[in-house]
Design a protein around this motif. Structure first.
Motif, PDB file in Angstrom:
ATOM      1  N   ALA A  27     -18.841  31.292 -13.943  1.00 35.01           N
ATOM      2  CA  ALA A  27     -17.531  31.954 -13.935  1.00 35.01           C
ATOM      3  C   ALA A  27     -17.013  31.977 -12.414  1.00 35.01           C
ATOM      4  N   ALA A  28     -15.702  32.143 -12.477  1.00 36.47           N
ATOM      5  CA  ALA A  28     -15.109  31.871 -10.984  1.00 36.47           C
ATOM      6  C   ALA A  28     -13.971  32.679 -10.922  1.00 36.47           C
ATOM      7  N   ARG A  29     -13.285  33.061  -9.858  1.00 33.21           N
ATOM      8  CA  ARG A  29     -12.289  33.715  -9.696  1.00 33.21           C
ATOM      9  C   ARG A  29     -11.206  32.914  -8.977  1.00 33.21           C
ATOM     10  N   PRO A  30      -9.963  33.327  -8.813  1.00 36.67           N
ATOM     11  CA  PRO A  30      -9.148  32.272  -7.807  1.00 36.67           C
ATOM     12  C   PRO A  30      -9.287  32.607  -6.338  1.00 36.67           C
ATOM     13  N   VAL A  31      -9.315  31.798  -5.444  1.00 38.20           N
ATOM     14  CA  VAL A  31      -9.200  31.920  -4.076  1.00 38.20           C
ATOM     15  C   VAL A  31      -7.947  32.943  -3.616  1.00 38.20           C
ATOM     16  N   GLY A  32      -6.811  32.898  -4.335  1.00 37.41           N
ATOM     17  CA  GLY A  32      -5.758  33.687  -4.127  1.00 37.41           C
ATOM     18  C   GLY A  32      -5.007  33.174  -2.991  1.00 37.41           C
ATOM     19  N   VAL A  33      -4.323  34.157  -2.176  1.00 34.45           N
ATOM     20  CA  VAL A  33      -3.378  33.966  -0.986  1.00 34.45           C
ATOM     21  C   VAL A  33      -4.048  34.128   0.058  1.00 34.45           C
ATOM     22  N   ILE A  93     -28.829  29.111 -18.341  1.00 33.57           N
ATOM     23  CA  ILE A  93     -29.468  27.773 -17.577  1.00 33.57           C
ATOM     24  C   ILE A  93     -30.760  27.862 -17.543  1.00 33.57           C
ATOM     25  N   GLU A  94     -31.375  28.897 -17.506  1.00 34.48           N
ATOM     26  CA  GLU A  94     -32.970  29.113 -17.695  1.00 34.48           C
ATOM     27  C   GLU A  94     -33.467  28.555 -18.970  1.00 34.48           C
ATOM     28  N   LYS A  95     -32.664  29.001 -19.994  1.00 31.85           N
ATOM     29  CA  LYS A  95     -33.020  28.466 -21.465  1.00 31.85           C
ATOM     30  C   LYS A  95     -33.201  26.890 -21.503  1.00 31.85           C
ATOM     31  N   LEU A  96     -32.231  26.392 -20.911  1.00 31.38           N
ATOM     32  CA  LEU A  96     -31.810  25.039 -20.936  1.00 31.38           C
ATOM     33  C   LEU A  96     -33.134  24.369 -20.256  1.00 31.38           C
ATOM     34  N   LEU A  97     -33.384  24.956 -19.255  1.00 31.17           N
ATOM     35  CA  LEU A  97     -34.653  24.148 -18.468  1.00 31.17           C
ATOM     36  C   LEU A  97     -35.583  24.550 -18.779  1.00 31.17           C
ATOM     37  N   GLU A  98     -36.069  25.281 -19.552  1.00 32.65           N
ATOM     38  CA  GLU A  98     -37.318  25.647 -20.409  1.00 32.65           C
ATOM     39  C   GLU A  98     -37.435  24.714 -21.315  1.00 32.65           C
ATOM     40  N   LEU A  99     -36.368  24.200 -21.809  1.00 35.29           N
ATOM     41  CA  LEU A  99     -36.393  23.295 -22.810  1.00 35.29           C
ATOM     42  C   LEU A  99     -36.382  21.791 -22.557  1.00 35.29           C
ATOM     43  N   GLY A 100     -36.397  21.545 -21.123  1.00 34.43           N
ATOM     44  CA  GLY A 100     -36.599  20.333 -20.363  1.00 34.43           C
ATOM     45  C   GLY A 100     -35.406  19.559 -20.158  1.00 34.43           C
ATOM     46  N   HIS A 101     -34.342  20.337 -20.175  1.00 32.91           N
ATOM     47  CA  HIS A 101     -32.816  19.625 -20.149  1.00 32.91           C
ATOM     48  C   HIS A 101     -32.242  19.435 -18.730  1.00 32.91           C
ATOM     49  N   ILE A 102     -31.780  18.493 -18.467  1.00 35.06           N
ATOM     50  CA  ILE A 102     -31.155  18.558 -16.977  1.00 35.06           C
ATOM     51  C   ILE A 102     -29.872  19.349 -17.225  1.00 35.06           C
ATOM     52  N   VAL A 103     -29.491  20.375 -16.329  1.00 32.69           N
ATOM     53  CA  VAL A 103     -28.333  20.831 -16.704  1.00 32.69           C
ATOM     54  C   VAL A 103     -27.313  20.274 -15.562  1.00 32.69           C
ATOM     55  N   LEU A 104     -25.919  19.998 -15.823  1.00 35.76           N
ATOM     56  CA  LEU A 104     -25.332  19.273 -15.405  1.00 35.76           C
ATOM     57  C   LEU A 104     -23.798  20.234 -15.018  1.00 35.76           C
ATOM     58  N   LEU A 105     -23.593  20.494 -13.886  1.00 37.51           N
ATOM     59  CA  LEU A 105     -22.586  21.393 -13.517  1.00 37.51           C
ATOM     60  C   LEU A 105     -21.527  20.717 -12.974  1.00 37.51           C
ATOM     61  N   PRO A 106     -20.083  20.818 -13.407  1.00 36.34           N
ATOM     62  CA  PRO A 106     -18.951  20.040 -12.747  1.00 36.34           C
ATOM     63  C   PRO A 106     -18.401  21.197 -11.844  1.00 36.34           C
ATOM     64  N   PRO A 107     -17.604  20.730 -11.159  1.00 33.17           N
ATOM     65  CA  PRO A 107     -16.839  21.490 -10.050  1.00 33.17           C
ATOM     66  C   PRO A 107     -15.737  22.345 -10.678  1.00 33.17           C
ATOM     67  N   MET A 108     -16.187  23.142 -11.829  1.00 30.70           N
ATOM     68  CA  MET A 108     -15.218  23.863 -12.632  1.00 30.70           C
ATOM     69  C   MET A 108     -15.754  24.980 -12.969  1.00 30.70           C
ATOM     70  N   GLY A 109     -14.957  26.123 -12.753  1.00 24.01           N
ATOM     71  CA  GLY A 109     -15.492  27.300 -13.176  1.00 24.01           C
ATOM     72  C   GLY A 109     -14.386  28.371 -14.346  1.00 24.01           C
ATOM     73  N   TYR A 110     -14.847  28.971 -15.052  1.00 20.02           N
ATOM     74  CA  TYR A 110     -13.803  29.816 -15.835  1.00 20.02           C
ATOM     75  C   TYR A 110     -14.024  31.406 -15.793  1.00 20.02           C
ATOM     76  N   SER A 111     -12.921  31.741 -16.093  1.00 16.26           N
ATOM     77  CA  SER A 111     -12.710  33.342 -16.090  1.00 16.26           C
ATOM     78  C   SER A 111     -12.551  33.878 -17.384  1.00 16.26           C
ATOM     79  N   PRO A 112     -12.661  35.404 -17.552  1.00 12.23           N
ATOM     80  CA  PRO A 112     -12.607  35.782 -18.971  1.00 12.23           C
ATOM     81  C   PRO A 112     -11.153  35.762 -19.416  1.00 12.23           C
ATOM     82  N   THR A 113     -10.012  35.469 -18.596  1.00 17.16           N
ATOM     83  CA  THR A 113      -8.654  35.348 -19.259  1.00 17.16           C
ATOM     84  C   THR A 113      -8.547  33.994 -19.792  1.00 17.16           C
ATOM     85  N   GLY A 114      -9.397  33.112 -19.758  1.00 15.53           N
ATOM     86  CA  GLY A 114      -9.190  31.695 -20.232  1.00 15.53           C
ATOM     87  C   GLY A 114      -8.915  30.714 -19.276  1.00 15.53           C
ATOM     88  N   ASP A 115      -8.699  31.124 -17.852  1.00 18.83           N
ATOM     89  CA  ASP A 115      -8.246  30.165 -16.964  1.00 18.83           C
ATOM     90  C   ASP A 115      -9.343  29.212 -16.780  1.00 18.83           C
TER      91      ASP A 115
END
Length: 435
Positions: A132-138, A158-180
């Motif tokens: 989850a992300a927030r804007p840097v703002g001004v 993330i822990e659930k996926l790691l327990e299943l043996g998955h590699i978790v791939l995280l892009p440089p993107m984050g999302y907010s509750p507002t859908g941004d």
């Protein structure tokens, strides 16, 4: 004659394979690394780590790919405070570049060609809205638009996926509750995720061998405190500063170790994971976790450490029998099962004085501040015993002690029992530090 170096190395990697199995390791890979010719070897090494039971999270960057996409569209790029400014009209292009790179990484991790290191790997890769992300703002009058910072990490997901043996791939993107959606710094993602997961290691890839001194020599090890001091003094600049700050922040928040390693050198990742001294630059948290009271089983390591110094005349010779009777006076610095430093504290209660003795550090770790950490531990123990003055006898290291608050004194100022046993032939100088 056929060399068996590979066999020796493979056998000696066993303790590290066992130590890392089931542990969480976060990798941060810049977009430049993904475009480098050595990246296919990094993919192979990631596959090997996964097959050995290491729980892997990969946070990747996309700066050159984003730049290429924007340049292709004739869009102007702006930066401030080390961050890309992301106007609303450029966000779709940023997301397109990141999405394409994510698909490419998933395809690379899905390879399984016969006669390749990926054969039968069958790696499962998962990604999603775990940051989850927030804007840097001004800041300073500059509106950073849709550039953001990490706000929260979905640890349970993330822990659930790691327990299943998955590699978790995280892009440089984050999302907010507002859908941004927000464009994030991959260093921030890697550091914050590693801290949230309380990862065993954070591995940060860089184009150099690691962090370098001004003369070009490699900085082998820094504590989080030393790293912060270098950053505050401006000794590390540019992108290296961002990488070091991410490593330092992760360690301060509970990650045991962060390593800044090369994406150019083939095998740097495996060398870091499966050899004692690793590769690149180590950033560690509080080094006291490596410094402890000595035990009987440490005697062999202490003897191996001090023997060269005894032969040089730096230290007084001590037999194994003497060490066995005095082992409770010693503290040791241990690294991966190897004693890399030691010191002894002798107490003279009538004079409320203590002697720092048999002080030794493996030459490979002297520039990493290990001696300072051992001294700090000895001073802590001395204060706990009511010692008011700590003294040391030295023939060759007087400047090191003077730089740390010890002052020259006279032989006659030594406690009575120590004065009686003083060896005049060695001509040791006496230094004292009030505690």
């Amino acid at each position: 004659m056929k060399s068996n170096d590979w066999l020796h190395g493979f056998r000696h990697s066993s303790p590290y394979i066992n130590a890392h199995r089931g542990r969480t390791v976060v990798l941060t890979i810049p977009g430049d690394a993904i475009e480098h010719g050595n990246f296919i070897n990094i993919i192979h090494d990631i596959a090997l780590l996964s097959s050995l039971g290491v729980r892997l999270v990969v946070a990747f960057g996309a700066r050159p790919q984003i730049q290429t996409r924007l340049d292709g569209a004739g869009a102007e790029s702006s930066f401030a405070q080390g961050l890309r400014i992301t106007p609303e009209q450029q966000l779709p292009m940023v997301m397109e570049a990141i999405g394409g790179l994510r698909a490419f990484l998933e395809s690379q991790l899905s390879m399984g060609l016969v006669n390749s290191p990926m054969h039968n790997a069958r790696i499962r890769v998962s990604s999603g809205n775990y940051v989850a992300a927030r804007p840097v703002g001004v800041l300073d009058g500059i509106d950073f638009g849709y550039t953001g910072r990490v706000r929260r990490v979905d640890v349970a997901g993330i822990e659930k996926l790691l327990e299943l043996g998955h590699i978790v791939l995280l892009p440089p993107m984050g999302y907010s509750p507002t859908g941004d959606a927000f464009n994030l710094s991959y260093e921030d993602v890697g550091s914050q995720v590693a801290a949230a997961l309380q990862a065993e290691k954070l591995l940060v890839f860089i184009d150099d061998e690691g962090l370098l001194e001004e003369d070009g020599s490699l900085i082998r090890e820094l504590s989080a405190r030393q790293a912060s001091e270098r950053l505050a003094a401006g000794a590390v600049t540019g992108h290296d500063a961002a990488l070091l700050r991410a490593a330092c922040d992760a360690c301060v928040k509970g990650v045991r170790r962060a390593h800044i390693i090369s994406y150019v050198n083939d095998g740097a990742l495996l060398e870091e994971m499966f050899t004692r001294d690793g590769s690149g630059t180590l950033v560690s948290g509080d080094n006291y976790e490596q410094i402890r009271q000595a035990r009987v089983e440490d005697i062999g390591g202490i003897l191996e450490l001090i023997q060269p110094l005894e032969e040089q005349g730096v230290l007084v010779r001590r037999s194994r029998e003497m060490l066995e009777t005095e082992i409770d006076r010693f503290v040791v610095a241990e690294r991966d099962g190897t004693i890399v430093g030691c010191a002894a504290l002798y107490y003279y209660p009538e004079e409320q004085a203590g002697e720092l003795s048999c002080f030794a550090v493996n030459p490979s770790y002297r520039r990493a501040g290990r001696g300072d950490d051992i001294l700090a531990m000895v001073e802590k123990l001395a204060k706990a015993q009511g010692i008011q003055n700590l003294f040391v006898l030295t023939t060759q290291t007087e400047h090191w002690f003077r730089e740390r608050g010890f002052q020259i004194s006279s032989v006659q100022a030594l406690p009575g029992p120590k004065l009686a046993s003083y060896n005049a032939q060695r001509k040791s100088k006496v230094f004292v530090k009030p505690l």
